[in-house]
Design a protein around this motif. Sequence first.
Motif, PDB file in Angstrom:
ATOM      1  N   ALA A 200      -6.776  18.203   0.179  1.00 23.99           N
ATOM      2  CA  ALA A 200      -6.726  18.323   1.722  1.00 23.99           C
ATOM      3  C   ALA A 200      -5.616  17.524   2.577  1.00 23.99           C
ATOM      4  N   VAL A 201      -5.564  16.094   2.266  1.00 24.84           N
ATOM      5  CA  VAL A 201      -4.520  15.240   2.470  1.00 24.84           C
ATOM      6  C   VAL A 201      -2.949  15.810   2.346  1.00 24.84           C
ATOM      7  N   THR A 202      -2.837  16.482   0.956  1.00 24.76           N
ATOM      8  CA  THR A 202      -1.509  16.963   0.518  1.00 24.76           C
ATOM      9  C   THR A 202      -1.479  18.194   1.342  1.00 24.76           C
ATOM     10  N   GLU A 203      -2.261  19.015   1.852  1.00 26.38           N
ATOM     11  CA  GLU A 203      -2.069  20.221   2.507  1.00 26.38           C
ATOM     12  C   GLU A 203      -1.554  19.845   4.075  1.00 26.38           C
ATOM     13  N   LEU A 204      -2.451  18.788   4.405  1.00 25.62           N
ATOM     14  CA  LEU A 204      -2.067  18.306   5.955  1.00 25.62           C
ATOM     15  C   LEU A 204      -0.711  17.659   6.075  1.00 25.62           C
ATOM     16  N   TYR A 205      -0.202  17.116   4.936  1.00 23.33           N
ATOM     17  CA  TYR A 205       0.977  16.330   4.993  1.00 23.33           C
ATOM     18  C   TYR A 205       2.112  16.791   3.971  1.00 23.33           C
ATOM     19  N   ASP A 206       1.927  16.103   2.783  1.00 22.65           N
ATOM     20  CA  ASP A 206       2.922  16.572   1.603  1.00 22.65           C
ATOM     21  C   ASP A 206       2.199  15.873   0.486  1.00 22.65           C
ATOM     22  N   GLU A 207       2.937  16.182  -0.791  1.00 20.86           N
ATOM     23  CA  GLU A 207       2.429  15.882  -2.027  1.00 20.86           C
ATOM     24  C   GLU A 207       2.537  14.272  -2.148  1.00 20.86           C
ATOM     25  N   ALA A 208       3.603  13.627  -1.884  1.00 20.18           N
ATOM     26  CA  ALA A 208       3.788  11.984  -1.874  1.00 20.18           C
ATOM     27  C   ALA A 208       2.401  11.532  -1.061  1.00 20.18           C
ATOM     28  N   THR A 209       2.254  12.061  -0.071  1.00 22.39           N
ATOM     29  CA  THR A 209       1.117  11.540   0.803  1.00 22.39           C
ATOM     30  C   THR A 209      -0.186  11.555   0.117  1.00 22.39           C
ATOM     31  N   GLY A 210      -0.421  12.855  -0.179  1.00 20.04           N
ATOM     32  CA  GLY A 210      -1.585  13.017  -1.088  1.00 20.04           C
ATOM     33  C   GLY A 210      -1.948  12.160  -2.324  1.00 20.04           C
ATOM     34  N   GLN A 211      -0.595  11.715  -2.972  1.00 14.67           N
ATOM     35  CA  GLN A 211      -0.714  11.214  -4.302  1.00 14.67           C
ATOM     36  C   GLN A 211      -0.875   9.806  -3.871  1.00 14.67           C
ATOM     37  N   SER A 212      -0.434   9.343  -2.606  1.00 15.13           N
ATOM     38  CA  SER A 212      -0.400   8.148  -2.256  1.00 15.13           C
ATOM     39  C   SER A 212      -1.849   7.374  -1.762  1.00 15.13           C
ATOM     40  N   VAL A 213      -2.454   8.044  -1.165  1.00 19.06           N
ATOM     41  CA  VAL A 213      -3.777   7.754  -0.310  1.00 19.06           C
ATOM     42  C   VAL A 213      -4.844   7.395  -1.626  1.00 19.06           C
ATOM     43  N   ARG A 214      -5.418   6.261  -1.177  1.00 21.69           N
ATOM     44  CA  ARG A 214      -6.327   5.659  -2.015  1.00 21.69           C
ATOM     45  C   ARG A 214      -7.895   6.220  -1.712  1.00 21.69           C
ATOM     46  N   ILE A 215      -8.648   6.863  -2.801  1.00 19.92           N
ATOM     47  CA  ILE A 215     -10.054   7.410  -2.480  1.00 19.92           C
ATOM     48  C   ILE A 215     -11.083   6.507  -3.366  1.00 19.92           C
ATOM     49  N   GLN A 216     -11.983   6.285  -2.469  1.00 21.53           N
ATOM     50  CA  GLN A 216     -13.078   5.344  -3.125  1.00 21.53           C
ATOM     51  C   GLN A 216     -14.375   6.435  -3.285  1.00 21.53           C
ATOM     52  N   TYR A 217     -15.343   5.976  -4.141  1.00 25.22           N
ATOM     53  CA  TYR A 217     -16.460   6.570  -4.166  1.00 25.22           C
ATOM     54  C   TYR A 217     -17.476   5.394  -4.037  1.00 25.22           C
ATOM     55  N   GLY A 218     -18.342   5.814  -3.149  1.00 27.93           N
ATOM     56  CA  GLY A 218     -19.650   4.775  -2.580  1.00 27.93           C
ATOM     57  C   GLY A 218     -20.828   5.623  -2.524  1.00 27.93           C
ATOM     58  N   GLY A 219     -21.836   4.736  -3.073  1.00 26.71           N
ATOM     59  CA  GLY A 219     -23.032   5.133  -3.013  1.00 26.71           C
ATOM     60  C   GLY A 219     -24.028   4.880  -4.115  1.00 26.71           C
ATOM     61  N   SER A 220     -24.567   3.419  -3.988  1.00 32.99           N
ATOM     62  CA  SER A 220     -25.399   3.144  -5.190  1.00 32.99           C
ATOM     63  C   SER A 220     -24.732   2.610  -6.427  1.00 32.99           C
ATOM     64  N   VAL A 221     -23.549   2.174  -6.395  1.00 30.38           N
ATOM     65  CA  VAL A 221     -22.389   1.954  -7.402  1.00 30.38           C
ATOM     66  C   VAL A 221     -23.092   0.620  -7.896  1.00 30.38           C
ATOM     67  N   LYS A 222     -23.155   0.571  -9.335  1.00 28.90           N
ATOM     68  CA  LYS A 222     -23.703  -0.527 -10.201  1.00 28.90           C
ATOM     69  C   LYS A 222     -22.865  -0.902 -11.198  1.00 28.90           C
ATOM     70  N   PRO A 223     -22.838  -1.762 -11.712  1.00 30.79           N
ATOM     71  CA  PRO A 223     -22.028  -2.099 -13.117  1.00 30.79           C
ATOM     72  C   PRO A 223     -21.872  -1.090 -14.275  1.00 30.79           C
ATOM     73  N   GLY A 224     -23.243  -0.557 -14.544  1.00 32.62           N
ATOM     74  CA  GLY A 224     -23.493   0.512 -15.253  1.00 32.62           C
ATOM     75  C   GLY A 224     -22.976   1.852 -15.079  1.00 32.62           C
ATOM     76  N   SER A 225     -22.584   2.121 -13.916  1.00 33.93           N
ATOM     77  CA  SER A 225     -22.107   3.469 -13.506  1.00 33.93           C
ATOM     78  C   SER A 225     -20.742   3.600 -13.205  1.00 33.93           C
ATOM     79  N   VAL A 226     -19.973   2.213 -12.930  1.00 37.69           N
ATOM     80  CA  VAL A 226     -18.893   2.177 -12.256  1.00 37.69           C
ATOM     81  C   VAL A 226     -17.700   2.592 -13.236  1.00 37.69           C
ATOM     82  N   THR A 227     -17.906   2.601 -14.398  1.00 36.35           N
ATOM     83  CA  THR A 227     -16.626   2.714 -15.404  1.00 36.35           C
ATOM     84  C   THR A 227     -16.399   4.266 -15.694  1.00 36.35           C
TER      85      THR A 227
END
Length: 262
Positions: A200-227
């Motif tokens: 979606a970011v790539t479509e809104l802007y361009d490939e470079a922007t889409g590849q640059s933005v960092r995307i996190q996951y959040g939701g009960s993250v634990k040491p056992g699930s993060v890897t």
Amino acid sequence: MARKPIMAGNWKMNMNHVDAVGLVQKLAFTLQDKGYDPEASECVVIPPFTGIRTVQTLIEGDRLPIVHGAQDVSEHDDGAYTGDISADMLAKLGCTYVIVGHSERRQYHGETDELVNAKAVKALSKGLTPIICVGESLEVRKAGQHVEFTVAQVRGALAGIPAGQVAGLVIAYEPVWAIGTGEVATPEDAQEVCGAIRRAVTELYDEATGQSVRIQYGGSVKPGSVTAIMAKPDIDGALVGGASLKPDDFAAIVRFYAMAQA
């Protein structure tokens, strides 16, 4: 494109400023004792407003390999807005990041995509990097509309923000049903939506922007699930809640790359 993973601990309404000292000190000691490499991942702590100055002083005074941020920011510069904290105030406290649009703000304070956008714009205007939170409820996911819903939130949050600024910000995908419940989206679930966000970011802007933005996951993250989550190509970090209040657990999450190599 190599994107530096960012592991951010959202303390929520926990830890007074005295407690914050012990938590940050133990986190820093644990990271250093385990051979933490700041080039391999970025460690961020996000205390309540009352703890920011204390955390700033500790990090800067001891030159700790940690950066700090805030949990919210006002859409206003200044004025008669009792209880609000401006972007300029946070910048003066040395904050690097600020969370905007967390699901709890959306749920309990009625924050809309338009307000989240206004807060992100204000943060960027003062040199802060917003961590823009998006994510669906259980009802939306059961209806099979989670990708469409989340992408719409992204579009609303980024409205009018130029590509150069978008490339440097962070988007955190947090399925609401997995926050504080002990339920964790599978790595495939997380990748599905994070991949859609990047497209979606790539479509809104361009490939470079889409590849640059960092995307996190959040939701009960634990040491056992993060890897397993971090192994997915479009996931660049984690926004961590409860586990960030436990120095050993959060240090392990920050050092996910070491567990992946074990």
